[in-house]
Enzyme design. Structure first.
Site, PDB file in Angstrom:
ATOM      1  N   LYS A  22       0.855  -1.210   0.000  1.00 15.48           N
ATOM      2  CA  LYS A  22       0.000   0.000   0.000  1.00 15.48           C
ATOM      3  C   LYS A  22       0.886   1.255   0.000  1.00 15.48           C
ATOM      4  O   LYS A  22       0.686   2.172  -0.787  1.00 15.48           O
ATOM      5  CB  LYS A  22      -0.882  -0.002   1.246  1.00 15.48           C
ATOM      6  N   ASN A  23       1.907   1.250   0.850  1.00 15.50           N
ATOM      7  CA  ASN A  23       2.712   2.470   1.033  1.00 15.50           C
ATOM      8  C   ASN A  23       3.758   2.687  -0.055  1.00 15.50           C
ATOM      9  O   ASN A  23       4.497   3.664  -0.009  1.00 15.50           O
ATOM     10  CB  ASN A  23       3.347   2.490   2.426  1.00 15.50           C
ATOM     11  N   CYS A 117      -4.435  12.724  13.204  1.00 11.64           N
ATOM     12  CA  CYS A 117      -5.101  11.419  13.118  1.00 11.64           C
ATOM     13  C   CYS A 117      -4.914  10.747  14.465  1.00 11.64           C
ATOM     14  O   CYS A 117      -4.235  11.276  15.348  1.00 11.64           O
ATOM     15  CB  CYS A 117      -4.565  10.602  11.960  1.00 11.64           C
ATOM     16  N   ARG A 122       0.967  14.563  13.382  1.00 11.08           N
ATOM     17  CA  ARG A 122       1.416  14.305  12.004  1.00 11.08           C
ATOM     18  C   ARG A 122       1.450  15.582  11.143  1.00 11.08           C
ATOM     19  O   ARG A 122       0.756  15.713  10.148  1.00 11.08           O
ATOM     20  CB  ARG A 122       0.549  13.217  11.381  1.00 11.08           C
ATOM     21  N   ASP A 308       4.953   0.373  12.155  1.00 11.58           N
ATOM     22  CA  ASP A 308       3.720  -0.250  11.652  1.00 11.58           C
ATOM     23  C   ASP A 308       3.580  -1.697  12.079  1.00 11.58           C
ATOM     24  O   ASP A 308       2.554  -2.315  11.807  1.00 11.58           O
ATOM     25  CB  ASP A 308       3.662  -0.157  10.125  1.00 11.58           C
ATOM     26  N   ARG A 400      -8.621  -0.307   4.902  1.00  6.26           N
ATOM     27  CA  ARG A 400      -7.736   0.654   4.224  1.00  6.26           C
ATOM     28  C   ARG A 400      -6.396   0.008   3.891  1.00  6.26           C
ATOM     29  O   ARG A 400      -5.725   0.404   2.971  1.00  6.26           O
ATOM     30  CB  ARG A 400      -7.496   1.871   5.123  1.00  6.26           C
TER      31      ARG A 400
END
Ligand code: EPZ
Length: 421
Positions: A22-23, A117, A122, A308, A400
């Site tokens: 995803k990233n 968030c 952030r 993560d 997500r």
């Protein structure tokens, strides 16, 4: 809102294919804004954030087509709107990644400030300060970043903090700037390197890839006819399923992945007692039915232990043999999963940015609430080993970043189902 119901107690076992990262997909799709030629991108994961990114590009006039193999063909030559609206940015902070490409190719960008968030404030100050150093005019007004520039100039940028999307935004911007840009203290995550390889494949001139000093020789334009680029596999999805097998004392073989992007995670799983073998594109983990041992984790930028993966290891430490400490150094508020796990009987004390976990033989299933992407995944992992039923609410967070997590876990023997309530 959909929920997941998990009945714990099964030792996972089996094989799984890992999707594209995803990233890496998010910055690479943003980078297609730079290309004078249509470009095709493969191994795109089937995730909500990808859909959001396609909407974001589509509303700018970018033409996107997607085939049954999840290859996306992007043609950005008809881009006629240079805006990332709040409605989309509020659902995906990574929308900030269109700022650099829009500015450096089209001379203007109007991007909603990504709000805070759950895991921290952030800010994007490093992104903006660096663009100003390259000659951009930036105004922040009513929640929007308004940026304009005739031609940006390359310069030496020393980033105050290691920032992944900050490095990616500046890397993309520098590709079309005039002259040479040097980015020092650059992020070295594999997804940053994947973006750099993609940009070079389109004709950019980037050196120092995989290091913390990136040197970019600006060019007039980039774009390569009939280019097809395949996204790097997702190391965090890989790590999450490895922990799912470790926490349930089971076995798993993950395929189509990149073991060389997970050294810090694999070392900690071995320390926890996992028997791990690897090949070029696969990893086999076997606990041989043993309880994992507690491990001490300290998160930091790549190649250190990834933030993560912190929540997933907090879950594993909660049912491990011994006491393990988890120190989070990247984000200021990334322990929301702890209070939810405590409701499942986990014995965790929070002291500033460290969680001290005293492993229990078993957790008790309970209704819990997801708060952010990786915290949600860790609650599913906890549910896999809890006695009885765990109901995880607000799983849009999970969707997500994980493609059909319940199907993949069920394939490994988990008792898990999605209910729409
Ligand atoms: C990227 O977020 C990832 N997202 C995150 O993954 C990941 O957790 C994070 O990097 C760290 O590895 C994407 O790549 C889309 P940062 P990013 O800028 O770039 C501070 C997931 O689970 N900072 O590297 O937003 C910031 O506050 C997500 O997939 C500034 O102070 O993170 C943080 O403390 C969650 N000013 C630290 O740097 C800035 O201008 C690292 O943040 C930028 C960042």
């Amino acid at each position: 809102m959909d929920k997941l119901i998990i009945t714990g107690g099964t030792q996972l076992s089996g094989e799984l294919r890992i999707a594209g990262a995803k990233n890496a997909a998010l910055p690479i799709l943003a980078a297609t804004l730079l290309s004078e030629e249509a470009v095709s991108v493969g191994n795109i994961p089937h995730l909500h954030d990808i859909t959001t990114t396609m909407q974001l590009l589509g509303q700018m006039g970018v033409r996107l087509t997607i085939d049954e193999k999840m290859n996306i063909r992007v043609d950005s030559n008809e881009t006629n709107k240079f805006e990332a609206p709040y409605e989309l940015v509020k659902t995906m902070r990574a929308s900030i990644l269109v700022l650099g490409p829009l500015l450096t190719r089209f001379g203007q960008a109007h991007v909603s400030l990504p709000g805070g968030c759950a895991i921290g404030t952030r800010p994007v100050d490093i992104h903006l300060d660096s663009l100003i150093k390259m000659g951009a005019e930036i105004k922040v007004d009513a929640g929007y970043i308004h940026a304009k520039a005739s031609r940006l100039k390359g310069c030496r940028l020393v980033l105050d903090k290691v920032t992944v999307t900050g490095t990616e935004n500046l890397l993309m911007t520098a590709v079309l700037a005039k002259g040479t840009t040097v980015i020092e203290n650059a992020a070295k995550e594999p997804e940053v390197s994947d973006l750099a390889h993609f940009l070079n494949a389109m004709g950019a001139k980037i050196s120092g890839i995989d290091s913390d000093v990136l040197v970019i020789e600006g060019v007039e334009k980039i774009g390569k006819k009939d280019l097809h680029y395949t996204i790097v596999p997702d190391r965090i999805e890989t790590g999450t399923y490895l922990v799912a097998a470790a926490i349930t004392r089971g076995q798993i073989k993950v395929k189509d992945t990149r073991p060389d992007t997970l050294d810090a995670v694999l070392d900690k799983l071995k320390e926890a007692g996992a028997d791990i073998t690897t090949g070029e594109d696969w990893i086999n983990l076997d606990m041989h039915g043993k309880q994992p041992k507690a491990v001490n984790i300290r998160t930091a930028p790549y190649p250190a232990f990834p933030t993560d993966m912190q929540a997933q290891f907090t879950a594993m430490n909660s049912v491990a043999d011994g006491v393990g400490t988890i120190t989070e150094t990247v984000f200021e508020n990334r322990f929301m999963h702890v209070q939810e796990m405590q409701r499942m009987g986990a014995n965790i004390q929070l002291e500033s940015n460290t969680a001290i976990c005293k492993g229990q033989q078993q957790l008790i299933g309970a209704p819990v609430m997801a708060t952010d992407l990786r915290a949600s995944a860790s609650l599913v992992l906890a549910g896999l080993v809890a006695k009885g039923e765990t109901l995880v609410d607000r799983i849009y967070h999970i969707d997500r970043g994980y493609d059909h997590i319940e199907e993949k876990l069920a394939q490994l023997g988990a008792t898990i189902k999605r209910i729409a309530r």
